[in-house]
Design a protein around this motif. Structure first.
Motif, short mmCIF file in Angstrom:
data_model
loop_
_atom_site.label_atom_id
_atom_site.label_comp_id
_atom_site.label_asym_id
_atom_site.label_seq_id
_atom_site.Cartn_x
_atom_site.Cartn_y
_atom_site.Cartn_z
N LEU A 137 26.53 43.27 41.46
CA LEU A 137 26.77 44.69 41.68
C LEU A 137 27.89 44.92 42.70
N PRO A 138 28.75 45.88 42.44
CA PRO A 138 29.82 46.19 43.39
C PRO A 138 29.28 46.93 44.62
N VAL A 139 29.83 46.61 45.78
CA VAL A 139 29.48 47.35 47.01
C VAL A 139 30.79 47.83 47.61
N ILE A 140 30.90 49.14 47.81
CA ILE A 140 32.17 49.70 48.26
C ILE A 140 32.53 49.24 49.68
N ASN A 141 33.79 48.90 49.86
CA ASN A 141 34.32 48.47 51.15
C ASN A 141 34.82 49.73 51.88
N SER A 142 34.10 50.14 52.92
CA SER A 142 34.43 51.42 53.55
C SER A 142 35.78 51.38 54.25
N LYS B 147 38.01 42.44 49.57
CA LYS B 147 38.30 43.21 48.36
C LYS B 147 37.57 44.55 48.31
N LEU B 148 37.88 45.35 47.29
CA LEU B 148 37.34 46.71 47.22
C LEU B 148 35.82 46.75 47.03
N PHE B 149 35.30 45.81 46.22
CA PHE B 149 33.86 45.83 45.97
C PHE B 149 33.17 44.50 46.25
N SER B 150 33.88 43.58 46.94
CA SER B 150 33.24 42.30 47.27
C SER B 150 33.78 41.81 48.61
N GLY B 151 33.10 40.80 49.15
CA GLY B 151 33.49 40.28 50.46
C GLY B 151 34.53 39.16 50.39
N ALA B 152 35.03 38.84 49.17
CA ALA B 152 36.00 37.76 49.05
C ALA B 152 37.31 38.13 49.74
N SER B 153 38.04 37.10 50.17
CA SER B 153 39.29 37.34 50.88
C SER B 153 40.34 38.03 50.00
N ALA B 154 41.02 38.99 50.57
CA ALA B 154 42.08 39.71 49.85
C ALA B 154 43.45 39.18 50.23
N GLU B 155 43.47 38.04 50.91
CA GLU B 155 44.74 37.48 51.37
C GLU B 155 45.62 37.02 50.21
N PHE B 156 46.94 37.15 50.38
CA PHE B 156 47.87 36.72 49.34
C PHE B 156 47.94 35.20 49.31
#
Ligand code: ADP
Ligand code: MG
Length: 492
Positions: free
Chosen positions: A67-72, A39-48
């Motif tokens: 806290l959000p961490v930006i996904n480069s 995801k944009l600000f976390s390490g969770a899976s973005a899979e559908f």
């Protein structure tokens, strides 16, 4: 917002009202989910998909203190998309909080970009039935997706699924540059194609990876813009066309009756083919935007952007131009072949070192025709590029006739194998042996004395003789050789 260029649609695009002509004005806000693992600000899976709330980290659930961490990677995909839209990449952009309450938004705000988006103005070239239309891009910004509320699982309870919460979206805002449903549909199709070429969004509208909000207004041709309505919830390109046409007619009806348009958000009901009011338009100040204090401004280095630019793949417009120039294809054929990167690559494998037009014909007419019929794509084609290339070579070298080539294609499609070996094993070779052709010609002439008399006064009858000889040789004779020989024997 200003349109890119003062443009009035062609008269044929105008809509006839009871009191004269009207022109539709359309601008779109497309939400494209970034094709990323997390995801944009976390390490969770973005899979559908997945079980509800399977792909949710403490950040996505907005637990206190997270806290959000930006996904480069997501930032990189937004920049790549911006470059694909020939847009300005902003070296500095800012993440803002857009505040609103909704059960599927646990933070109570969406992290988005407001005044300083990562991508600025750009342009998309759209071809609408052979007519070139330039659609201006206002901006592209990054933001988080919300979760999903489920209301139909239980008679008196609602559920929230946060799997999609926090996934990266690119919001791509166009200028109000489109003037018909056709143009709007072509624009979204092109946007989707560019992102699929880049691999930045899979463009799957059914799964919601690509969603469009459509702003529609109407005006007298050449007049100032009218008040717009925004249509949400349109999840297919066909529905977009229906929603725009319905909405334009609704607005024209109101205006012609002396009424005025209320700026509002409307929903498209696909079952009825209608739009209906959802809520009056919210204003930016309702959201109390302010820079997110948990995130630093995003600063991009010139070198990094240049490196990304240098590594971009060839995009549809360039590919189409190259196919026309290098292979002598028509614009139409070049467009058909370039619709997807995979089909363009397939064509090039067939065309390399061969006649481009013949290769294009075989790929489009035989292969794509057959694939469409079976609901398959080039990724699952039973006839490979190497096999199709071999068939093209067998025709070019005079080994088989065009007619036999179609039969051969069928055999390769159903049974597989090397086309050259099949031709050899099944005796499909074109008969170039003049003795054999002559024998067949003489037999046909001998058996049809009446036709021989007729052809002397009606030379177009020659075609009938060629057909008969081809039939008697099982389609294996070279038609040109047959025709030449017939002319000699019939005394032309
Ligand atoms: P807002 O800030 O209210 O969301 P924007 O200026 O960002 O409005 O525009 C949102 C979208 O509406 C853009 O895609 C823009 O092209 C489109 N738009 C703006 N004015 C009109 C209009 N008069 N008719 C149709 N579309 C419009
Ligand atoms: Mg907006």
């Amino acid at each position: 917002m200003m349109e890119s260029a003062k443009r009035v649609a062609e008269k044929k695009d105008w809509i006839k009202g009871a009191s004269g002509d009207w022109e539709i004005v359309i601008g779109m806000e497309v939400h494209a989910q970034v094709l990323a693992r997390s995801k944009l600000f976390s390490g969770a899976s973005a899979e559908f998909g997945g079980e509800p709330n399977d792909h949710v980290s403490l950040v996505d659930a907005a637990m206190p203190g997270m806290l959000p961490v930006i996904n480069s990677f997501c930032v990189e995909q937004a920049v790549r998309t911006g470059l694909g839209l020939k847009a300005q990449i902003n070296r500095r952009s800012v993440f803002d909080r857009k505040n609103y309450f909704y059960p599927d938004l646990p933070q109570g705000y969406q992290i988005s970009q407001y005044k300083q988006p990562v991508v600025g103005e750009g342009q998309v070239h759209v071809d609408v039935e052979g007519r070139a239309v330039e659609v201006g891009i206002e901006r592209l910004h990054l933001e988080q997706d919300a979760g999903k509320s489920l209301h139909d699982q239980h008679p008196n309870m609602s559920f929230v699924d946060l799997n999609r919460s926090g996934c990266a979206l690119m919001e791509i805002v166009s200028k109000p540059d489109m003037r018909s449903a056709e143009e709007a549909k072509a624009y979204v199709t092109k946007l989707r194609q560019i992102m699929r070429y880049l691999g930045t969004c899979d463009g799957n509208m059914e799964q919601g990876s690509l969603r469009a909000d459509i702003n529609v207004s109407v005006r007298r041709p050449g007049a100032e813009f009218g008040t717009r309505c925004e249509i949400k919830n349109v999840n297919s390109i066909r529905f977009m066309g229906q929603a725009i046409d319905y909405e334009a007619r609704r607005q024209i009806g109101i205006l012609e009756d002396g009424g005025s348009i209320a700026q509002e958000t409307r929903l498209f009901d696909a079952r009825k083919g209608e739009t209906r009011s959802m809520r009056s338009k919210e204003e930016a100040h309702d959201y109390r935007y302010f820079p997110d204090p948990d995130l630093l401004p995003l600063e991009l280095e010139e070198n990094w952007i240049a490196g990304i630019k240098a590594a971009l793949p060839e995009l549809p417009d360039e590919k189409i131009a190259r196919f026309m120039k290098d292979y002598g294809l028509t614009a139409y054929d070049a467009q058909v072949l370039s619709a997807e990167r995979a089909s363009a690559d397939f064509f090039e494998q067939v065309a390399r070192g061969r006649d481009g037009k013949t290769a294009a014909n075989w790929v489009i007419n035989e292969l794509f025709g057959r694939l469409n019929k079976e609901g398959k794509g080039v990724d699952t084609t039973p006839v490979s590029a190497a096999q199709l290339g071999e068939i093209v070579d067998l025709i070019a070298g005079g080994t088989i006739s065009g007619k036999i080539a179609k039969d051969l294609f069928e055999i390769v499609w159903t049974e597989g194998g090397s086309p050259a070996a099949i031709v050899e094993a099944r005796g499909l070779k074109q008969v170039t042996d003049t003795g054999a052709i002559e024998k067949a010609v003489m037999e046909i002439i001998a058996a049809n004395p009446d036709k021989v008399e007729q052809v002397k006064v009606k030379p177009t009858m020659l075609g009938w003789f060629v057909g008969q000889v081809m039939k008697s040789t099982g389609g294996k004779a070279n038609p040109q050789a047959v025709s030449d020989l017939l002319k000699v024997k019939l005394g032309f």
